[in-house]
Design a protein around this motif. Structure first.
Motif, short mmCIF file in Angstrom:
data_model
loop_
_atom_site.label_atom_id
_atom_site.label_comp_id
_atom_site.label_asym_id
_atom_site.label_seq_id
_atom_site.Cartn_x
_atom_site.Cartn_y
_atom_site.Cartn_z
N ASP A 10 20.49 6.34 22.82
CA ASP A 10 20.75 6.63 21.35
C ASP A 10 20.13 5.34 20.54
O ASP A 10 20.04 5.49 19.27
CB ASP A 10 22.46 6.56 21.08
N GLU A 11 19.91 4.17 21.14
CA GLU A 11 19.37 3.18 20.65
C GLU A 11 17.86 2.89 20.45
O GLU A 11 17.15 3.26 21.36
CB GLU A 11 19.80 1.73 21.36
N ARG A 12 17.43 2.32 19.46
CA ARG A 12 15.94 2.07 19.17
C ARG A 12 15.70 0.72 18.93
O ARG A 12 16.36 -0.15 18.35
CB ARG A 12 15.42 2.94 17.82
N ILE A 13 14.41 0.22 19.37
CA ILE A 13 13.98 -0.70 18.97
C ILE A 13 12.38 -0.82 18.41
O ILE A 13 11.61 0.01 19.00
CB ILE A 13 13.83 -1.97 20.28
N GLU A 14 12.44 -1.50 17.28
CA GLU A 14 11.09 -1.36 16.68
C GLU A 14 10.50 -2.72 16.88
O GLU A 14 11.12 -3.76 16.22
CB GLU A 14 11.11 -0.89 15.35
N ILE A 15 9.11 -2.89 17.16
CA ILE A 15 8.34 -4.29 17.07
C ILE A 15 6.87 -3.94 16.35
O ILE A 15 6.50 -3.00 16.72
CB ILE A 15 8.45 -4.85 18.51
N ARG A 16 6.58 -4.93 16.10
CA ARG A 16 5.20 -4.81 15.76
C ARG A 16 4.32 -5.72 16.51
O ARG A 16 4.76 -7.01 17.21
CB ARG A 16 4.98 -5.59 14.29
N ILE A 17 3.16 -5.52 17.42
CA ILE A 17 2.40 -6.28 18.10
C ILE A 17 1.03 -5.79 17.58
O ILE A 17 0.68 -5.21 16.86
CB ILE A 17 2.55 -5.74 19.66
N SER A 18 0.04 -6.82 18.12
CA SER A 18 -1.10 -6.85 17.50
C SER A 18 -1.94 -5.99 18.59
O SER A 18 -1.35 -5.41 19.62
CB SER A 18 -1.92 -8.29 18.04
#
Length: 97
Positions: A10-18
């Motif tokens: 149910d959980e989401r993780i959003e990350i920004r990477i190069s």
């Protein structure tokens, strides 16, 4: 160590990477045999997280042991009967060597 396991995702993780990091991660994912990028990232992050937790739990246990040791050595309490008997047994065994 307690493991957290749930059957539903149910959980989401959003990350920004190069872009460069993403290319490295994708290359590693293809080499690893993981079927999806998400499963690769979850597996790698979980392995590292488990390693970090285990290492820190050992450090915490070691710190607690150190505190107990110094408390026992430098406290003003006198040794109890069991400790005195254990010391006598130890000394008698050492004398035989």
């Amino acid at each position: 160590m307690d493991t957290i396991s749930t059957s539903s995702k149910d959980e989401r993780i959003e990350i920004r990477i190069s872009a460069a990091d993403k290319q490295v991660f994708l290359k590693a994912q293809k080499m690893s045999g993981d079927k999806s990028f998400s499963s690769f990232l979850v597996r790698i992050v979980k392995e590292k997280a488990t390693e970090i937790i285990a290492k820190n739990e050992v450090i915490i246990a070691s710190e607690q042991d150190r505190e107990k040791f110094f408390e026992a050595v430098f406290s003003s309490q006198k040794p109890n009967k069991r400790l005195i008997e254990a010391a006598k047994r130890y000394k008698s065994k050492i004398a035989l060597l």
